[in-house]
Structure formats: structure tokens, C-alpha cells
Design an enzyme around this catalytic site. Sequence first.
Site, PDB file in Angstrom:
ATOM      1  N   ASP A 197       0.830  -1.209   0.000  1.00 21.16           N
ATOM      2  CA  ASP A 197       0.000   0.000   0.000  1.00 21.16           C
ATOM      3  C   ASP A 197       0.860   1.252   0.000  1.00 21.16           C
ATOM      4  OD1 ASP A 197       0.944  -0.463   2.574  1.00 21.16           O
ATOM      5  OD2 ASP A 197      -1.025  -0.804   3.442  1.00 21.16           O
ATOM      6  N   ASN A 208      -7.520  -2.736  14.099  1.00 23.14           N
ATOM      7  CA  ASN A 208      -8.923  -2.965  13.713  1.00 23.14           C
ATOM      8  C   ASN A 208      -9.069  -4.195  12.816  1.00 23.14           C
ATOM      9  OD1 ASN A 208      -7.830  -2.114  11.337  1.00 23.14           O
ATOM     10  ND2 ASN A 208      -9.125  -0.311  11.075  1.00 23.14           N
ATOM     11  N   HIS A 218      -7.300  -4.757  10.031  1.00 25.22           N
ATOM     12  CA  HIS A 218      -6.993  -4.554   8.600  1.00 25.22           C
ATOM     13  C   HIS A 218      -5.706  -5.277   8.208  1.00 25.22           C
ATOM     14  CE1 HIS A 218      -4.627  -0.498   9.277  1.00 25.22           C
ATOM     15  NE2 HIS A 218      -3.777  -1.491   9.203  1.00 25.22           N
ATOM     16  N   GLU A 229      -9.667  -1.940   5.120  1.00 30.78           N
ATOM     17  CA  GLU A 229     -10.285  -1.621   6.401  1.00 30.78           C
ATOM     18  C   GLU A 229     -11.521  -2.497   6.621  1.00 30.78           C
ATOM     19  OE1 GLU A 229      -8.478  -0.005   8.202  1.00 30.78           O
ATOM     20  OE2 GLU A 229      -7.880   1.974   7.503  1.00 30.78           O
TER      21      GLU A 229
HETATM   22  C1  F6R Z   1       1.388  -1.299   5.955  1.00 36.47           C
HETATM   23  C2  F6R Z   1       0.343  -2.301   6.163  1.00 36.47           C
HETATM   24  C3  F6R Z   1      -0.511  -2.217   7.375  1.00 36.47           C
HETATM   25  C4  F6R Z   1       0.304  -2.508   8.639  1.00 36.47           C
HETATM   26  C5  F6R Z   1      -0.556  -2.438   9.890  1.00 36.47           C
HETATM   27  C6  F6R Z   1       0.255  -2.637  11.158  1.00 36.47           C
HETATM   28  O1  F6R Z   1       2.060  -1.516   4.730  1.00 36.47           O
HETATM   29  O2  F6R Z   1       0.162  -3.163   5.343  1.00 36.47           O
HETATM   30  O3  F6R Z   1      -1.580  -3.108   7.279  1.00 36.47           O
HETATM   31  O4  F6R Z   1       0.876  -3.784   8.529  1.00 36.47           O
HETATM   32  O5  F6R Z   1      -1.207  -1.199   9.952  1.00 36.47           O
HETATM   33  O6  F6R Z   1       1.138  -1.574  11.297  1.00 36.47           O
HETATM   34  P1  F6R Z   1       2.256  -1.561  12.426  1.00 36.47           P
HETATM   35  O7  F6R Z   1       3.250  -2.601  12.059  1.00 36.47           O
HETATM   36  O8  F6R Z   1       2.847  -0.171  12.354  1.00 36.47           O
HETATM   37  O9  F6R Z   1       1.572  -1.852  13.718  1.00 36.47           O
END
Ligand code: F6R
Length: 227
Positions: free
Chosen positions: A70, A128, A130, A135
Site C-alpha cells: 500500500d 482494527n 486490517h 479496512e
Molecule cells: C502497511 C500495512 C498495514 C500494517 C498495519 C500494522 O504496509 O500493510 O496493514 O501492517 O497497519 O502496522 P504496524 O506494524 O505499524 O503496527
Amino acid sequence: MEITVLKNYSELSSTIADIVEKTIQDDLYDLEKRELTKFILPTGSTPLGLYEELVKRKLDWGMVTTFNLDEYIINPNHEQSYHTFMRKNLFDRIDIYPGMCNFPDRNTQAYEDKINEIDLCILGIGTNGHIAFNEPGSSFDSETRVVDLDEQTIEDNSRFFDSVDDVPKQAITMGLKTIMKSKKIVLMANGVHKYKILNVAMNGGITEKVPASILQKHKNVEVYYCD
Ligand code: F6R
């Protein structure tokens, strides 16, 4: 689904680095395989130790191509863009060809079309539920697209920006269907604040309300957690 609990963050990082290393090595010695080794990679706090470990191992990245999960709708040169994150933490520190490192952009269909035969997809998970920026409520049939970020995600990611108002409100993300096409998926989660959602996603009902729960339908998923 089994959640492998590791001792600490260092063990989490080296365990996933072992999987990446083995994927690269197996392909290098597989004389039948003429394709590049293809990875899907995440950003965020969780993979920082993994990337540090991969840099240390001095692997041969000459036959590897990567696809990031992303990117915010943001200038790619912004200090908090995922382009910048990946350059700083991995790509500028290993011998990968810059042209082999792919990121989603507004031409979402072209990105979707490029993502085939992925050998290994590495994921983190949001509080959440995701994965990438899919989301809660995202369709299990979703492909690469522009999305609005959830309030919870904006709040969680505000730690990287001067204020919550500076967090981009939109992003481009691979879809859940895109991710599920990978041959192998490894999910990594770190911190007690992630345990509850991880358990709900892996052992609760399979529902679009918890995007990561789609992984229960994949035949080759490994899940690693440490406090
Ligand atoms: C980012 C991504 C997100 C993160 C998730 C956890 O490329 O794919 O889904 O993996 O938001 O983020 P952290 O590791 O910062 O807790």
C-alpha cells in the site's frame, strides 16, 4: 489457526528473515524456475526488525522483485511516504535493482495486473483487523484500489506525523483477493495490543468486518506473534 508465539521481537524478526532467505535461496538453486522471486512487502513498525536483519544477512537480491502492499495518497518523496520508508529501511541498503521495487499508484489496474505468482507475501495487522489498507467492511473480492482510511487507522498512524490532521485520509491498497493469490502468506504481529485482534482474526468467524479473517481460507499461511 495456529499462532506461533515467539520469545521476543528479535526472534520474531529473525524467524521471518529465515523464511525470506530460504525463499530466495530455494529459487536460486531451482534450475527449473526461470522467473524472478516475487515478494509482497509491508511497511509500519512491525517489519522494521525484519528489514534490519535482512540488511545484515547480505543476501543476493539480483533475481528478486517486490510489490508493496500500500501507499498513502501523498507525494512519494514525502518523509512519511511508504516509498521513503522502504528506501530508508531496506531498498537503499541491499543490492536490489530499484526498478524491481514496485508500489501501487493511481493506475490501480496496471498494478493489479502485475501481481501474479507471488512466492511470499508478508503482512502486518492493524488494531482494527486490517491487512494492507483493507479496512473493516472491505470486500473479500477486492482488488487494488483507492480507499478512505478508517478513523482508527488515522489515529494509530498519527504517531508518524506531527499531528493527526497531517495523516493522509486516503491510500492505495492491494485488495484482499490480490493478497490471497500469493502462494504463501506470513503474518507478523508484535505487542499485546495486537493479540486480541489477532486471535479474533485467526480463530473467530470469517467476516468482512475483520479483514484479516480471510486468511483462514488460505492453504499456506503462517502466523507469528511476540509480546
Ligand atoms: C502497511 C500495512 C498495514 C500494517 C498495519 C500494522 O504496509 O500493510 O496493514 O501492517 O497497519 O502496522 P504496524 O506494524 O505499524 O503496527
